[in-house]
Design a protein around this motif. Sequence first.
Motif, PDB file in Angstrom:
ATOM      1  N   ASP A 162      18.713  -9.754 -19.823  1.00  0.00           N
ATOM      2  CA  ASP A 162      19.622  -9.135 -20.792  1.00  0.00           C
ATOM      3  C   ASP A 162      19.738  -7.633 -20.550  1.00  0.00           C
ATOM      4  O   ASP A 162      20.828  -7.057 -20.640  1.00  0.00           O
ATOM      5  N   LEU A 163      18.613  -6.983 -20.252  1.00  0.00           N
ATOM      6  CA  LEU A 163      18.647  -5.557 -19.934  1.00  0.00           C
ATOM      7  C   LEU A 163      19.483  -5.295 -18.689  1.00  0.00           C
ATOM      8  O   LEU A 163      20.289  -4.365 -18.649  1.00  0.00           O
ATOM      9  N   CYS A 164      19.288  -6.122 -17.666  1.00  0.00           N
ATOM     10  CA  CYS A 164      20.067  -5.954 -16.428  1.00  0.00           C
ATOM     11  C   CYS A 164      21.557  -6.160 -16.697  1.00  0.00           C
ATOM     12  O   CYS A 164      22.401  -5.404 -16.192  1.00  0.00           O
ATOM     13  N   GLU A 165      21.877  -7.169 -17.473  1.00  0.00           N
ATOM     14  CA  GLU A 165      23.280  -7.451 -17.753  1.00  0.00           C
ATOM     15  C   GLU A 165      23.941  -6.300 -18.502  1.00  0.00           C
ATOM     16  O   GLU A 165      25.123  -6.031 -18.330  1.00  0.00           O
ATOM     17  N   ALA A 166      23.161  -5.598 -19.324  1.00  0.00           N
ATOM     18  CA  ALA A 166      23.708  -4.461 -20.060  1.00  0.00           C
ATOM     19  C   ALA A 166      23.921  -3.260 -19.154  1.00  0.00           C
ATOM     20  O   ALA A 166      24.926  -2.542 -19.281  1.00  0.00           O
ATOM     21  N   ILE A 167      23.007  -3.031 -18.192  1.00  0.00           N
ATOM     22  CA  ILE A 167      23.065  -1.799 -17.407  1.00  0.00           C
ATOM     23  C   ILE A 167      23.928  -1.934 -16.159  1.00  0.00           C
ATOM     24  O   ILE A 167      24.451  -0.925 -15.645  1.00  0.00           O
ATOM     25  N   ILE A 168      24.136  -3.135 -15.642  1.00  0.00           N
ATOM     26  CA  ILE A 168      24.892  -3.301 -14.392  1.00  0.00           C
ATOM     27  C   ILE A 168      26.316  -2.749 -14.514  1.00  0.00           C
ATOM     28  O   ILE A 168      26.771  -2.006 -13.624  1.00  0.00           O
ATOM     29  N   PRO A 169      27.081  -3.054 -15.577  1.00  0.00           N
ATOM     30  CA  PRO A 169      28.421  -2.468 -15.667  1.00  0.00           C
ATOM     31  C   PRO A 169      28.400  -0.940 -15.722  1.00  0.00           C
ATOM     32  O   PRO A 169      29.315  -0.287 -15.220  1.00  0.00           O
ATOM     33  N   VAL A 170      27.358  -0.372 -16.318  1.00  0.00           N
ATOM     34  CA  VAL A 170      27.255   1.085 -16.381  1.00  0.00           C
ATOM     35  C   VAL A 170      27.032   1.655 -14.980  1.00  0.00           C
ATOM     36  O   VAL A 170      27.641   2.659 -14.596  1.00  0.00           O
ATOM     37  N   ILE A 171      26.168   1.002 -14.203  1.00  0.00           N
ATOM     38  CA  ILE A 171      25.942   1.453 -12.821  1.00  0.00           C
ATOM     39  C   ILE A 171      27.245   1.377 -12.030  1.00  0.00           C
ATOM     40  O   ILE A 171      27.610   2.309 -11.298  1.00  0.00           O
ATOM     41  N   ARG A 172      27.973   0.274 -12.178  1.00  0.00           N
ATOM     42  CA  ARG A 172      29.228   0.104 -11.428  1.00  0.00           C
ATOM     43  C   ARG A 172      30.236   1.187 -11.809  1.00  0.00           C
ATOM     44  O   ARG A 172      30.969   1.691 -10.945  1.00  0.00           O
ATOM     45  N   ALA A 173      30.287   1.539 -13.080  1.00  0.00           N
ATOM     46  CA  ALA A 173      31.255   2.542 -13.526  1.00  0.00           C
ATOM     47  C   ALA A 173      30.887   3.935 -13.019  1.00  0.00           C
ATOM     48  O   ALA A 173      31.758   4.701 -12.612  1.00  0.00           O
ATOM     49  N   LYS A 174      29.617   4.253 -13.041  1.00  0.00           N
ATOM     50  CA  LYS A 174      29.187   5.592 -12.647  1.00  0.00           C
ATOM     51  C   LYS A 174      29.059   5.740 -11.132  1.00  0.00           C
ATOM     52  O   LYS A 174      29.223   6.838 -10.586  1.00  0.00           O
ATOM     53  N   PHE A 175      28.773   4.623 -10.429  1.00  0.00           N
ATOM     54  CA  PHE A 175      28.569   4.667  -8.974  1.00  0.00           C
ATOM     55  C   PHE A 175      29.332   3.500  -8.347  1.00  0.00           C
ATOM     56  O   PHE A 175      28.758   2.426  -8.122  1.00  0.00           O
ATOM     57  N   PRO A 176      30.631   3.688  -8.081  1.00  0.00           N
ATOM     58  CA  PRO A 176      31.471   2.570  -7.626  1.00  0.00           C
ATOM     59  C   PRO A 176      30.991   1.931  -6.326  1.00  0.00           C
ATOM     60  O   PRO A 176      31.271   0.754  -6.083  1.00  0.00           O
ATOM     61  N   ASN A 177      30.307   2.687  -5.465  1.00  0.00           N
ATOM     62  CA  ASN A 177      29.848   2.137  -4.182  1.00  0.00           C
ATOM     63  C   ASN A 177      28.413   1.633  -4.237  1.00  0.00           C
ATOM     64  O   ASN A 177      27.813   1.363  -3.189  1.00  0.00           O
ATOM     65  N   ALA A 178      27.872   1.518  -5.435  1.00  0.00           N
ATOM     66  CA  ALA A 178      26.465   1.134  -5.566  1.00  0.00           C
ATOM     67  C   ALA A 178      26.243  -0.296  -5.098  1.00  0.00           C
ATOM     68  O   ALA A 178      27.102  -1.178  -5.244  1.00  0.00           O
ATOM     69  N   ARG A 179      25.057  -0.511  -4.534  1.00  0.00           N
ATOM     70  CA  ARG A 179      24.560  -1.856  -4.260  1.00  0.00           C
ATOM     71  C   ARG A 179      23.324  -2.038  -5.135  1.00  0.00           C
ATOM     72  O   ARG A 179      22.423  -1.202  -5.147  1.00  0.00           O
ATOM     73  N   ILE A 180      23.296  -3.138  -5.875  1.00  0.00           N
ATOM     74  CA  ILE A 180      22.310  -3.312  -6.936  1.00  0.00           C
ATOM     75  C   ILE A 180      21.407  -4.496  -6.615  1.00  0.00           C
ATOM     76  O   ILE A 180      21.868  -5.557  -6.181  1.00  0.00           O
ATOM     77  N   GLY A 181      20.108  -4.298  -6.863  1.00  0.00           N
ATOM     78  CA  GLY A 181      19.144  -5.376  -6.724  1.00  0.00           C
ATOM     79  C   GLY A 181      18.380  -5.579  -8.015  1.00  0.00           C
ATOM     80  O   GLY A 181      17.962  -4.619  -8.666  1.00  0.00           O
ATOM     81  N   VAL A 182      18.219  -6.826  -8.419  1.00  0.00           N
ATOM     82  CA  VAL A 182      17.370  -7.151  -9.564  1.00  0.00           C
ATOM     83  C   VAL A 182      16.005  -7.598  -9.028  1.00  0.00           C
ATOM     84  O   VAL A 182      15.877  -7.976  -7.868  1.00  0.00           O
ATOM     85  N   VAL A 183      14.991  -7.552  -9.873  1.00  0.00           N
ATOM     86  CA  VAL A 183      13.623  -7.788  -9.412  1.00  0.00           C
ATOM     87  C   VAL A 183      13.306  -9.276  -9.437  1.00  0.00           C
ATOM     88  O   VAL A 183      13.271  -9.894 -10.506  1.00  0.00           O
ATOM     89  N   GLY A 184      13.079  -9.837  -8.255  1.00  0.00           N
ATOM     90  CA  GLY A 184      12.731 -11.240  -8.155  1.00  0.00           C
ATOM     91  C   GLY A 184      11.240 -11.461  -8.325  1.00  0.00           C
ATOM     92  O   GLY A 184      10.437 -10.532  -8.350  1.00  0.00           O
TER      93      GLY A 184
END
Length: 924
Positions: free
Chosen positions: A286-308
Amino acid sequence: MRFSGINYSLLVGSLFLVVQEYTQAQTLQAVAVEWGEYIPAPRFGYYARVVNEHELPDCQIEPAAENLRDWRSSLFRSQIASLNPQILRFPAGTAANFWYWENENKTVVGNNGVPRVLEICEGSLLDIPESKDIGCPGPLLDFTADRFEDIVRKTSTTLESYRDAMNIFRDVNGIDVNEMFVLGPIDPFYYVGSPQLDFETPGFTPAQKRLRIGQKGYERMIRQLNKILKVYCGDCTSYDGNFDFEIGNEVFLSKYGRFFPFEACFAMSPQEVCDVCRTDITFYADLCEAIIPVIRAKFPNARIGVVGSKITVAGQPWTQTLIDRFGPSSNNPVEGVSVHFYALPFSMESLSQPLCEGNPLFYNTDQLLHYPFTVMEEFYESKACSVLEGSGLEVWATEFNSLDRSDDCIELYNSTFPVNEPLFYLDNWLHALNVIGQFNSMMAYSSTTPDPWLNASGGVPFSKLIMHSMYGNPHASAVMADGTLTGAGIASTLLLDLLDDATDLRRIIVAPSTNVSFDEDGAWFPNIPDGEILPYHYLVNETTETGTTQTPTFDVYGWIFRGPTSYKLMLVNLRNAEMNTGISSIPGFEGTVSGIGHHVPAGLLTEKVTDGLNSPFVLTNSVQSNNGKVVLPPYSISILEGDLPPDCSTTPILASNACYCNPPLLNHSNFEATFGMWWPGGPGAVRVPTQPAYPAQLGTHMLRLKGNSATAFITAGPAAAQFATRMKIKFEYAGFGMNSQNDRLLLQVSTNGGGVFTTIREFTFGQDFLNGEPSIANVIYEGPFSQNFKVRIRSITNTGSKDFFLDNVKIYACNEAAPAGINPIIDSIEEASTEARIIELPKLEVYPNPFKDAVNVTIANNNDPGATYNLINAAGQTVQTGMLDQEHGTEAKSIYTSHLPNGLYTLLVYTGSNKLTKKILLQR
């Protein structure tokens, strides 16, 4: 497969004899053979954990000094630059979860439950040993203002200094290095039972308290993202840097159960929370789902990894939840899943005082060198890589190295053994060999080609590998405080030098020449009895609950690192004996080649590395091939320079005049629904269901050529092949009921449209095949060719009880002499004479190629409007699927790929019973 401990024999006499035997000179004959497919080279880097313990009031930054391990220090930067990393992870390690990104005065609650103002400085908990115990268990169970002041440190290792250093690395040192940021979804003052949370949430329900913890973690990540924006672009709302973001670090550990709680955790005692309440994947997701759109908006070229993590944590499907929530088809897709790989150099059960002292007469060096390979196979399962396979998500190994067991030795034997450096500080040659072995195992799982040794293949792309680079901490580090390389540093810098110049890499096979057989086309296959493995492998004894088993592990192995201008071969010999290895079968290494080798005598494998490769006992020597062979010393890493073979893989049929002829596939028939490109001669050639007695079949149908029949043949063509200079015909076959050398299978060609056929190869019973045993025909034909060229496969037997079964027939062709850049003129053999048949097969066309964000697809002669497609990347993974509805003939359909990275892809289109293939290049 699961592994527990190793059964080590520590008997003095037997091991002493082993050591004595190994000291005798030996030369073992071997052959190195090119094998496997090329896979994309991962980006290789470090997480640089800088250790500073100076303290100034009011968060003042101490003036830059060369003796400070500080990003602002030119000495520190030069030590980092000498490693030539491709990624630097910031911040790093366990402390990343508690890192403060900016100076602030924060009102927090003390042990007495009274709030007060506390000064917090950026990076306050950077690499403070106590920070690793914050959470559960340990004396720092509670994170309060009082405890924070006990362990806080002021530091000059700020985000600004990191940014400036990165710019210097790129602009001055010319290093192609990228930022990787670890966001902290934990506010360390808010957890189950914390004074801070209890003070702010009187009367709250567990659900409301849980929500407050999540809100604080989310707010903290927002502040971190804003700080990055401020540092990198000032007063801006977005920045187009090519940043990697990792959301958290090891958030699945039990110590973080209080920071990522289930609602039920609020009803537990603190000790119960530590022992029982593991982290909640739903809370983290849930935390990741909330922050991912914010990362995309602030850093359009970002590549994101979640912790497995593992497949399940606290009974929850951790990794599958991440795939469902953040896979390519989700509403919030990410690029990768970050995992940590720390291979054990040996099992806990094997610890002994001689082993802890590093006395080679009392432990088994071979076991220590080979056990990490078995651990990596366990890691592959425990890290849920098998679940991630086919998910479309990359696997980022954001920390990998071997585990340090020195603390266990100290605990068990109450001594640090200062005179004899313990084996477990991981700063020796044994560790260098283990690190490269771990790399080898990880890359094995990036390959879709089955492993001829252990049948270990995966298809999970490890696109990022991050090693330790800690200053001031000798354990598992690449660089010591004085800037010298450790064993890990030696291994990683060797790998970095290879990966920096490589676009892709492939594994090779190294085995005794008597156990590798070649056919006339140069293809090889293992020549070993069924159920056995190739020699030059070590069998690790493993004791499990069901008894003792033996697991084969790598003993000598190699890699080709291919780049635009470099072509290098790494060979690793884990034996205590010289290895005489042939390399002439590898393209680019046919002539005399040279390179550099490094090795350490067997008795000094655990000696402390004092100055990297310049350490006095690390032996460096030039390596040069003699008659196509090189001698590999015991316990050695050798790197050879080759002549880069031209890449002909993107040339469909026509190869440039610089290319060796590597004929591309013209057509492929497996007789599933039709005869494909082939025409039966009559009732003597029929499609039949698969035969249980013939195991090499592909699919549900195959071809039968009936015995003693004048029509027991199939023909392909005519085709315009006048410009071909080389052709390869390959198929699988088996004969049944044969008893004479007169029983044959003929491969024939015609240059006059079938008027006259010439036999170019006979397959004779007793010489080329036996009854019921699958065989492979692999024939190279170099002409003559013509404009109406035909190929025929014919059965010659004298009784009706003798049959041939064929399957998986392929024809390849190319032109070696034509200049580069000319479009191919050889027509596909599938376009046979219209006199022979009226049906025209579907034809796939794509444009443009190369393409940027979308490719247009048309299917000519398509009678099935419901075509589907699969898009497969270079690692063999399906990354996109869809429909190609064509209700209006050859109407073009577009496939959009803006979310995919650049690279070579294979487009598979299924229409009716036909499978159409095209290679397409995504290039922005």
